[in-house]
Design a protein around this motif. Sequence first.
Motif, PDB file in Angstrom:
ATOM      1  N   LEU A 181       0.826  -1.205   0.000  1.00  0.00           N
ATOM      2  CA  LEU A 181       0.000   0.000   0.000  1.00  0.00           C
ATOM      3  C   LEU A 181       0.859   1.253   0.000  1.00  0.00           C
ATOM      4  CD1 LEU A 181      -2.862  -0.927   2.509  1.00  0.00           C
ATOM      5  CD2 LEU A 181      -3.021  -0.727   0.023  1.00  0.00           C
ATOM      6  N   ASP A 182       1.933   1.241   0.750  1.00  0.00           N
ATOM      7  CA  ASP A 182       2.828   2.394   0.829  1.00  0.00           C
ATOM      8  C   ASP A 182       3.465   2.675  -0.528  1.00  0.00           C
ATOM      9  OD1 ASP A 182       4.142   4.478   2.206  1.00  0.00           O
ATOM     10  OD2 ASP A 182       5.894   3.212   2.594  1.00  0.00           O
ATOM     11  N   ARG A 217       0.669   3.786  -3.085  1.00  0.00           N
ATOM     12  CA  ARG A 217       0.138   5.114  -2.767  1.00  0.00           C
ATOM     13  C   ARG A 217       1.037   6.228  -3.308  1.00  0.00           C
ATOM     14  NH1 ARG A 217       0.080   4.406   2.249  1.00  0.00           N
ATOM     15  NH2 ARG A 217      -2.034   3.542   2.360  1.00  0.00           N
ATOM     16  N   HIS A 218       2.347   6.033  -3.221  1.00  0.00           N
ATOM     17  CA  HIS A 218       3.271   7.087  -3.621  1.00  0.00           C
ATOM     18  C   HIS A 218       3.651   7.036  -5.093  1.00  0.00           C
ATOM     19  CE1 HIS A 218       4.110   7.220   0.826  1.00  0.00           C
ATOM     20  NE2 HIS A 218       3.991   8.499   0.534  1.00  0.00           N
ATOM     21  N   THR A 235      -8.644   1.677   0.027  1.00  0.00           N
ATOM     22  CA  THR A 235      -7.956   2.832   0.602  1.00  0.00           C
ATOM     23  C   THR A 235      -7.733   3.949  -0.399  1.00  0.00           C
ATOM     24  OG1 THR A 235      -5.763   1.927   0.090  1.00  0.00           O
ATOM     25  CG2 THR A 235      -6.721   1.338   2.239  1.00  0.00           C
ATOM     26  N   ALA A 243      -5.398   3.784  -2.575  1.00  0.00           N
ATOM     27  CA  ALA A 243      -3.973   3.788  -2.910  1.00  0.00           C
ATOM     28  C   ALA A 243      -3.785   3.776  -4.420  1.00  0.00           C
ATOM     29  CB  ALA A 243      -3.275   2.584  -2.272  1.00  0.00           C
TER      30      ALA A 243
END
Length: 375
Positions: free
Chosen positions: A77-78, A81-82, A104, A106
């Motif tokens: 997810l991290d 997301r970016h 989420t 993302a």
Amino acid sequence: MSVAASSPTKLGATVLLGRGLTPGKLRGLQRISNPNGTLTMVAFDQNSSMIDLAKKGLKAKGEDRDPTFEEIVEAKLDLVRHMAPKASGILIDAYYGAWPAIATGAVPPDKGLIVRVEKSGGPKNKRGGPLGSIEPGLSVEKIKLMGVDVVKLLAPFEPTELDSAQHQFDFIQKIYEDCRKFDILMLLEPVAFPLDGEKKTDPSFLNRKAETVIESARQLSRWCDVYKAEFPGTLGHESEEQLRDNLLALSECSQTPWVLLSAGVDYADYLVQVRMAMECGASGILGGRAFWKEYFQEESPEARSKFAAEVGARRVEEADAIVKENGAPWFAKYGLTQEDFLQIRAAEGWHFRYAPHAESAGGASGHAVRAGEVY
């Protein structure tokens, strides 16, 4: 007195149907594409590789253990997301990533979503040839029901290893037919693999890799909608002239638009490959570890997020600029232009004939539209 310009001739939807561009498949291509028809996609579906990288990162901090399910979910997810905002499409797995990535946000709503269908790892024959299978609990139908845009199938393929090649060909055929049935875009990824205990650094593997990549495209690219290929050769092993000839041969053999995978090479090398591939007929990229493999070397969650936001996102942005400037639009492979699509119209009653196997309300596939009826 001005004269009104004559309206352009309309094109029937058969222009698309004759190329396999049914509504679901065409929509999938639109969703994963840049505005100019090129494709900049990033992969986060490599579970085995990601677990291995995470485990090494934990060990470097004194924790000799496997990462937990939750840790892999949060890492995916991290990263997504970016980095997703810089891409046109995102590839992820169902086991860890798809549902959380959707829920989420993302994966932004305006980015294409690709989910892999194959089981990670799996059995091999006595020569080391993979024998692929569908991930337990998953199917093409389920991926379609999730609202996903594209089904991805990884099917390692070596034309000269007959047993594995036949198994993989049959596996590809099944997924291809399922994707046709449920009208969802299929992205196929055949990769070369070592045989009889050899390593990918051995001369025997390096010497046959380019021909394996090209011959695989010749045999398999018609059984998908987007073809994901390895770089046909190795930087430093063949001359630049030979590598360009290999890329041109790959573009000629591929019957569908093709994109370049990264195969875990370092980012600097991948960027060289990307530029060469785009100049030789590729329509884009679907790279993974080259963009983010150092993520797990960072010491803290905050440092990892910073890496994804700054280094990972910048890498995707750099590759995207090359793809948009030099890549071949996917529709060019079909002999179409963006202007052609503006003229396409469907015949009245087309939806009666569409997907005849699907349940419909009181209409068989052969229903005739009658003058005066309003639907």
